[in-house]
Motif scaffolding. Structure first.
Motif, PDB file in Angstrom:
ATOM      1  N   PRO A 103       2.204  16.431   3.716  1.00 39.27           N
ATOM      2  CA  PRO A 103       1.532  15.520   4.545  1.00 39.27           C
ATOM      3  C   PRO A 103       0.503  14.631   3.735  1.00 39.27           C
ATOM      4  N   ALA A 104       0.180  15.023   2.731  1.00 40.98           N
ATOM      5  CA  ALA A 104      -0.619  13.984   1.796  1.00 40.98           C
ATOM      6  C   ALA A 104       0.229  12.665   1.629  1.00 40.98           C
ATOM      7  N   TYR A 105       1.540  12.563   1.600  1.00 45.20           N
ATOM      8  CA  TYR A 105       2.642  11.565   1.291  1.00 45.20           C
ATOM      9  C   TYR A 105       2.371  10.528   2.537  1.00 45.20           C
ATOM     10  N   GLU A 106       2.432  11.122   3.538  1.00 43.24           N
ATOM     11  CA  GLU A 106       2.191   9.995   4.826  1.00 43.24           C
ATOM     12  C   GLU A 106       0.873   9.785   5.154  1.00 43.24           C
ATOM     13  N   ALA A 107      -0.092  10.467   4.721  1.00 42.25           N
ATOM     14  CA  ALA A 107      -1.543  10.152   4.717  1.00 42.25           C
ATOM     15  C   ALA A 107      -1.564   8.859   3.704  1.00 42.25           C
ATOM     16  N   ASP A 108      -1.304   8.858   2.319  1.00 44.80           N
ATOM     17  CA  ASP A 108      -1.198   7.854   1.730  1.00 44.80           C
ATOM     18  C   ASP A 108      -0.491   6.644   1.922  1.00 44.80           C
ATOM     19  N   ALA A 109       0.636   6.648   2.680  1.00 44.40           N
ATOM     20  CA  ALA A 109       1.324   5.557   3.118  1.00 44.40           C
ATOM     21  C   ALA A 109       0.636   5.095   4.264  1.00 44.40           C
ATOM     22  N   GLN A 110      -0.164   5.861   5.147  1.00 45.36           N
ATOM     23  CA  GLN A 110      -0.893   5.118   6.364  1.00 45.36           C
ATOM     24  C   GLN A 110      -2.237   4.543   5.750  1.00 45.36           C
ATOM     25  N   ARG A 111      -2.769   4.894   4.705  1.00 47.45           N
ATOM     26  CA  ARG A 111      -3.890   4.591   4.129  1.00 47.45           C
ATOM     27  C   ARG A 111      -3.628   3.060   3.269  1.00 47.45           C
ATOM     28  N   LEU A 112      -2.470   3.168   2.496  1.00 42.66           N
ATOM     29  CA  LEU A 112      -2.101   1.912   1.818  1.00 42.66           C
ATOM     30  C   LEU A 112      -1.765   0.821   2.957  1.00 42.66           C
ATOM     31  N   GLY A 113      -0.950   1.125   3.779  1.00 38.30           N
ATOM     32  CA  GLY A 113      -0.756  -0.011   5.002  1.00 38.30           C
ATOM     33  C   GLY A 113      -2.143  -0.405   5.578  1.00 38.30           C
ATOM     34  N   GLN A 114      -2.757   0.492   6.010  1.00 40.19           N
ATOM     35  CA  GLN A 114      -3.990  -0.002   6.605  1.00 40.19           C
ATOM     36  C   GLN A 114      -4.976  -1.000   5.767  1.00 40.19           C
ATOM     37  N   GLY A 115      -5.040  -0.448   4.396  1.00 43.81           N
ATOM     38  CA  GLY A 115      -5.916  -1.162   3.329  1.00 43.81           C
ATOM     39  C   GLY A 115      -5.142  -2.529   3.213  1.00 43.81           C
ATOM     40  N   ILE A 116      -3.738  -2.869   3.071  1.00 40.20           N
ATOM     41  CA  ILE A 116      -3.353  -3.924   2.813  1.00 40.20           C
ATOM     42  C   ILE A 116      -3.596  -4.868   4.258  1.00 40.20           C
ATOM     43  N   ALA A 117      -3.577  -4.562   5.272  1.00 41.89           N
ATOM     44  CA  ALA A 117      -3.953  -5.214   6.120  1.00 41.89           C
ATOM     45  C   ALA A 117      -5.494  -5.645   6.217  1.00 41.89           C
ATOM     46  N   GLU A 118      -6.320  -4.748   6.203  1.00 40.09           N
ATOM     47  CA  GLU A 118      -7.699  -4.995   5.794  1.00 40.09           C
ATOM     48  C   GLU A 118      -8.201  -5.886   4.970  1.00 40.09           C
ATOM     49  N   ARG A 119      -7.278  -6.115   3.884  1.00 45.19           N
ATOM     50  CA  ARG A 119      -7.604  -7.109   2.968  1.00 45.19           C
ATOM     51  C   ARG A 119      -7.032  -8.476   3.101  1.00 45.19           C
ATOM     52  N   GLY A 120      -6.201  -8.512   4.091  1.00 46.93           N
ATOM     53  CA  GLY A 120      -5.633  -9.855   4.501  1.00 46.93           C
ATOM     54  C   GLY A 120      -4.324 -10.091   3.612  1.00 46.93           C
ATOM     55  N   TRP A 121      -3.949  -8.902   3.001  1.00 44.92           N
ATOM     56  CA  TRP A 121      -2.661  -9.063   2.102  1.00 44.92           C
ATOM     57  C   TRP A 121      -1.584  -9.023   3.124  1.00 44.92           C
ATOM     58  N   ARG A 122      -0.342  -9.256   2.609  1.00 47.38           N
ATOM     59  CA  ARG A 122       0.974  -9.158   3.297  1.00 47.38           C
ATOM     60  C   ARG A 122       1.788  -8.091   2.665  1.00 47.38           C
ATOM     61  N   LEU A 123       2.471  -7.142   3.837  1.00 49.70           N
ATOM     62  CA  LEU A 123       3.023  -5.904   3.328  1.00 49.70           C
ATOM     63  C   LEU A 123       4.599  -6.547   3.078  1.00 49.70           C
ATOM     64  N   VAL A 124       5.280  -6.277   1.804  1.00 46.91           N
ATOM     65  CA  VAL A 124       6.662  -6.526   1.646  1.00 46.91           C
ATOM     66  C   VAL A 124       7.307  -5.308   1.541  1.00 46.91           C
TER      67      VAL A 124
END
Length: 179
Positions: free
Chosen positions: A18-39
């Motif tokens: 479950p830690a894999y999904e937790a890291d994916a969730q946190r990374l996506g959220q953090g990308i958005a919070e910083r105003g970055w774009r996910l590719v």
């Protein structure tokens, strides 16, 4: 200056920890919070779907690239800010890489390995200097890192190849490194 675009290579499956999904969730959220774009690979399944949905929920921009033959298999996520359908896997990788400033590798399978090895090879050949961050969630990538050390020890690559990857323990460390 344009916001940072972060290319995320990751599994089209969630994996067992479950830690894999937790890291994916946190990374996506953090990308958005910083105003970055996910590719990313434009899939709506596995860790790919998790990172994209997390980015979207946090108000971030998403740029997805998927080859036509995977639209149904990986369930192409068409509600992205930008959605590109390519003819081939190679074209997918090229479009993703050309539209990013940095690469992050989350846990994944053969496709993720293919993607990161192509980027690593391009770096080794001097074709780019973009950061490549390996999120080693609960030691998932330890065997890969051991293999790379073995390749160097056996004389098939210069030790500098090991320095082309920044290895971190979790998504927060990856976000901190890119900030």
């Amino acid at each position: 200056m344009a916001p940072l675009s972060v290319c995320v290579f990751c599994g089209s499956r969630p994996g067992l920890d479950p830690a894999y999904e937790a890291d994916a969730q946190r990374l996506g959220q953090g990308i958005a919070e910083r105003g970055w774009r996910l590719v990313y690979g434009a899939g709506d399944v596995g860790l790919m779907g998790t990172v994209a949905r997390a980015t979207q929920r946090a108000g971030g921009h998403t740029f997805g690239v998927i080859p036509q033959h995977l639209v149904d298999w990986e369930v192409g996520k068409t509600d992205l800010t930008s959605y590109v359908v390519t003819e081939t896997m190679h074209e997918r990788k090229k479009v993703m890489f050309m539209n990013c400033d940095a690469v992050v590798l989350l846990p994944g399978g053969a496709g993720s390995l293919d993607e990161v090895f192509e980027v690593l090879t391009w770096r080794q050949l001097g074709l780019h200097e973009k950061p490549v961050v390996v999120v080693n969630t609960n030691g998932y990538w330890d065997p890969l890192l051991a293999l790379l050390r073995h390749v160097v020890e056996q004389g098939f690559a210069d030790a500098s190849v090991l320095g082309y990857l920044t290895v971190v323990s979790d998504a927060d460390a990856a976000l901190d490194h890119l900030t």
